[in-house]
Design a protein around this motif. Sequence first.
Motif, PDB file in Angstrom:
ATOM      1  N   ASP A 125       0.848  -1.190   0.000  1.00  0.00           N
ATOM      2  CA  ASP A 125       0.000   0.000   0.000  1.00  0.00           C
ATOM      3  C   ASP A 125       0.883   1.239   0.000  1.00  0.00           C
ATOM      4  O   ASP A 125       1.926   1.274   0.647  1.00  0.00           O
ATOM      5  CB  ASP A 125      -0.922   0.004   1.219  1.00  0.00           C
ATOM      6  CG  ASP A 125      -0.144  -0.125   2.529  1.00  0.00           C
ATOM      7  OD1 ASP A 125       0.587  -1.122   2.679  1.00  0.00           O
ATOM      8  OD2 ASP A 125      -0.255   0.774   3.385  1.00  0.00           O
TER       9      ASP A 125
ATOM     10  N   ILE B 173      -2.242   1.052  -4.726  1.00  0.00           N
ATOM     11  CA  ILE B 173      -1.606  -0.246  -4.521  1.00  0.00           C
ATOM     12  C   ILE B 173      -0.575  -0.428  -5.626  1.00  0.00           C
ATOM     13  O   ILE B 173      -0.871  -0.205  -6.805  1.00  0.00           O
ATOM     14  CB  ILE B 173      -2.628  -1.392  -4.542  1.00  0.00           C
ATOM     15  CG1 ILE B 173      -3.617  -1.244  -3.382  1.00  0.00           C
ATOM     16  CG2 ILE B 173      -1.928  -2.743  -4.457  1.00  0.00           C
ATOM     17  CD1 ILE B 173      -4.708  -2.305  -3.369  1.00  0.00           C
TER      18      ILE B 173
ATOM     19  N   PHE C 271      -7.822   1.224   1.440  1.00  0.00           N
ATOM     20  CA  PHE C 271      -7.181  -0.087   1.550  1.00  0.00           C
ATOM     21  C   PHE C 271      -8.159  -1.060   2.197  1.00  0.00           C
ATOM     22  O   PHE C 271      -8.062  -1.399   3.380  1.00  0.00           O
ATOM     23  CB  PHE C 271      -5.883   0.027   2.338  1.00  0.00           C
ATOM     24  CG  PHE C 271      -4.880   0.934   1.677  1.00  0.00           C
ATOM     25  CD1 PHE C 271      -4.446   0.681   0.389  1.00  0.00           C
ATOM     26  CD2 PHE C 271      -4.398   2.055   2.331  1.00  0.00           C
ATOM     27  CE1 PHE C 271      -3.533   1.518  -0.243  1.00  0.00           C
ATOM     28  CE2 PHE C 271      -3.486   2.896   1.717  1.00  0.00           C
ATOM     29  CZ  PHE C 271      -3.053   2.624   0.427  1.00  0.00           C
TER      30      PHE C 271
ATOM     31  N   SER D  46     -10.726  -4.743   1.553  1.00  0.00           N
ATOM     32  CA  SER D  46     -10.726  -6.033   0.863  1.00  0.00           C
ATOM     33  C   SER D  46     -11.311  -5.906  -0.538  1.00  0.00           C
ATOM     34  O   SER D  46     -10.833  -6.538  -1.486  1.00  0.00           O
ATOM     35  CB  SER D  46     -11.522  -7.059   1.677  1.00  0.00           C
ATOM     36  OG  SER D  46     -10.928  -7.274   2.937  1.00  0.00           O
TER      37      SER D  46
ATOM     38  N   VAL E 142      -8.690  -4.401  -2.828  1.00  0.00           N
ATOM     39  CA  VAL E 142      -7.626  -5.370  -3.091  1.00  0.00           C
ATOM     40  C   VAL E 142      -8.089  -6.404  -4.112  1.00  0.00           C
ATOM     41  O   VAL E 142      -7.343  -6.771  -5.031  1.00  0.00           O
ATOM     42  CB  VAL E 142      -7.186  -6.052  -1.783  1.00  0.00           C
ATOM     43  CG1 VAL E 142      -6.251  -7.222  -2.069  1.00  0.00           C
ATOM     44  CG2 VAL E 142      -6.500  -5.041  -0.869  1.00  0.00           C
ATOM     45  N   ARG E 143      -9.316  -6.888  -3.975  1.00  0.00           N
ATOM     46  CA  ARG E 143      -9.840  -7.855  -4.949  1.00  0.00           C
ATOM     47  C   ARG E 143      -9.947  -7.230  -6.334  1.00  0.00           C
ATOM     48  O   ARG E 143      -9.647  -7.879  -7.348  1.00  0.00           O
ATOM     49  CB  ARG E 143     -11.201  -8.374  -4.489  1.00  0.00           C
ATOM     50  CG  ARG E 143     -11.123  -9.407  -3.376  1.00  0.00           C
ATOM     51  CD  ARG E 143     -12.462 -10.097  -3.176  1.00  0.00           C
ATOM     52  NE  ARG E 143     -13.471  -9.166  -2.673  1.00  0.00           N
ATOM     53  CZ  ARG E 143     -13.715  -8.971  -1.383  1.00  0.00           C
ATOM     54  NH1 ARG E 143     -13.026  -9.646  -0.467  1.00  0.00           N
ATOM     55  NH2 ARG E 143     -14.652  -8.122  -1.000  1.00  0.00           N
TER      56      ARG E 143
ATOM     57  N   ALA F 202      -6.477  -7.122  -7.765  1.00  0.00           N
ATOM     58  CA  ALA F 202      -6.042  -8.455  -8.173  1.00  0.00           C
ATOM     59  C   ALA F 202      -6.716  -8.888  -9.471  1.00  0.00           C
ATOM     60  O   ALA F 202      -6.083  -9.479 -10.354  1.00  0.00           O
ATOM     61  CB  ALA F 202      -6.333  -9.461  -7.060  1.00  0.00           C
TER      62      ALA F 202
ATOM     63  N   THR G 182       2.947  -9.981   0.514  1.00  0.00           N
ATOM     64  CA  THR G 182       2.615  -8.648   1.018  1.00  0.00           C
ATOM     65  C   THR G 182       3.076  -8.529   2.461  1.00  0.00           C
ATOM     66  O   THR G 182       3.569  -9.492   3.058  1.00  0.00           O
ATOM     67  CB  THR G 182       1.095  -8.389   0.962  1.00  0.00           C
ATOM     68  OG1 THR G 182       0.443  -9.229   1.931  1.00  0.00           O
ATOM     69  CG2 THR G 182       0.533  -8.671  -0.417  1.00  0.00           C
TER      70      THR G 182
ATOM     71  N   PHE H  22      -5.009  -7.090   2.726  1.00  0.00           N
ATOM     72  CA  PHE H  22      -4.275  -7.879   1.736  1.00  0.00           C
ATOM     73  C   PHE H  22      -4.608  -9.368   1.805  1.00  0.00           C
ATOM     74  O   PHE H  22      -4.230 -10.127   0.906  1.00  0.00           O
ATOM     75  CB  PHE H  22      -2.771  -7.674   1.904  1.00  0.00           C
ATOM     76  CG  PHE H  22      -2.281  -6.360   1.366  1.00  0.00           C
ATOM     77  CD1 PHE H  22      -3.015  -5.651   0.439  1.00  0.00           C
ATOM     78  CD2 PHE H  22      -1.069  -5.828   1.784  1.00  0.00           C
ATOM     79  CE1 PHE H  22      -2.572  -4.442  -0.063  1.00  0.00           C
ATOM     80  CE2 PHE H  22      -0.609  -4.625   1.286  1.00  0.00           C
ATOM     81  CZ  PHE H  22      -1.364  -3.927   0.362  1.00  0.00           C
TER      82      PHE H  22
ATOM     83  N   PHE I  93      -6.096 -11.029  -1.260  1.00  0.00           N
ATOM     84  CA  PHE I  93      -5.324 -11.540  -2.398  1.00  0.00           C
ATOM     85  C   PHE I  93      -5.444 -13.061  -2.503  1.00  0.00           C
ATOM     86  O   PHE I  93      -5.322 -13.633  -3.578  1.00  0.00           O
ATOM     87  CB  PHE I  93      -3.844 -11.165  -2.259  1.00  0.00           C
ATOM     88  CG  PHE I  93      -3.507  -9.802  -2.792  1.00  0.00           C
ATOM     89  CD1 PHE I  93      -3.778  -9.465  -4.104  1.00  0.00           C
ATOM     90  CD2 PHE I  93      -2.893  -8.860  -1.980  1.00  0.00           C
ATOM     91  CE1 PHE I  93      -3.457  -8.209  -4.605  1.00  0.00           C
ATOM     92  CE2 PHE I  93      -2.570  -7.600  -2.464  1.00  0.00           C
ATOM     93  CZ  PHE I  93      -2.854  -7.274  -3.779  1.00  0.00           C
TER      94      PHE I  93
ATOM     95  N   HIS J 289      -1.265 -16.583  -1.086  1.00  0.00           N
ATOM     96  CA  HIS J 289      -0.887 -15.311  -0.471  1.00  0.00           C
ATOM     97  C   HIS J 289       0.028 -15.588   0.708  1.00  0.00           C
ATOM     98  O   HIS J 289      -0.291 -16.396   1.578  1.00  0.00           O
ATOM     99  CB  HIS J 289      -2.133 -14.551  -0.007  1.00  0.00           C
ATOM    100  CG  HIS J 289      -1.822 -13.308   0.753  1.00  0.00           C
ATOM    101  ND1 HIS J 289      -2.339 -13.040   2.008  1.00  0.00           N
ATOM    102  CD2 HIS J 289      -1.022 -12.249   0.453  1.00  0.00           C
ATOM    103  CE1 HIS J 289      -1.888 -11.876   2.434  1.00  0.00           C
ATOM    104  NE2 HIS J 289      -1.089 -11.378   1.511  1.00  0.00           N
TER     105      HIS J 289
END
Length: 248
Positions: free
Chosen positions: A77, A97, A119, A121, A124-125, A128, A140, A146, A149, A156
């Motif tokens: 991040d 990110i 930041f 979930s 992050v998805r 990804a 990470t 994270f 991920f 992860h």
Amino acid sequence: MSGTKLPLTIWFRAMHIMTSTKQGVSAIELGRRLGVSYPTAWYLAKRLRRAMTEREARYLLGGSGPDGAPVVVEADDVYLGGERNQGSGPGGKTRMIAATERYEGGRMGHVAMRTVVGFTSRAVRAFADTCLMPAVRVHTDGLKAFLAFGTPARSHVVTVSGSKRPSRQRTAPFHGLNTAIANLSTALKATHKAIAPQHTSDYLGAFCWTTNRRHNMFGMIPAACRAVATSSILTRRRAYAEIPVLLG
């Protein structure tokens, strides 16, 4: 470049100027070198950055390295720009990110960077899904978001370095990623006083585009031509009216 009123020589010179330096170039400096007005130089730079960003969005991190070994992706991040913090919290900063491929021996591969709402979930998805191959190993730090991920196909791994000062050893965790983030910060601070939020994504895309082609400097201009030729149409009116693009 369809419908442009500028000579093609101006476009080619702009491509050369914007791809021949690690730190980029401001619209004012670009206008001085090309002999055009500031609005024209700003639009040229915006148009080229957008083409680079769209071209770079096609690439997914992961797969195999030059030697056929599986690639590890490292992500972190980042808070970009903004005012100095008053108390706690990242006041006025843009959240993003960043991720890099890591080959055997610690050598850095391709880079991807995206701005996010926060930041979380969900962000992050989204990162990804747009930047990583489905089956890749992601390293990470311990940020809770994270954990998103990890999927049945994507592994992860959490690595806690235990030190705020990044290691300078090439084989150390996140060495390539920290180098890419530092290069981005240096390039932006050395060239631009400030970046409007609605244009940050294109600056990140152009930085990743040039970084990912750093080993083929002679191919920069042909690659830039392909990027512009296959990009979407961006008029000046649309460029001025854009809003920030954030994942999540």
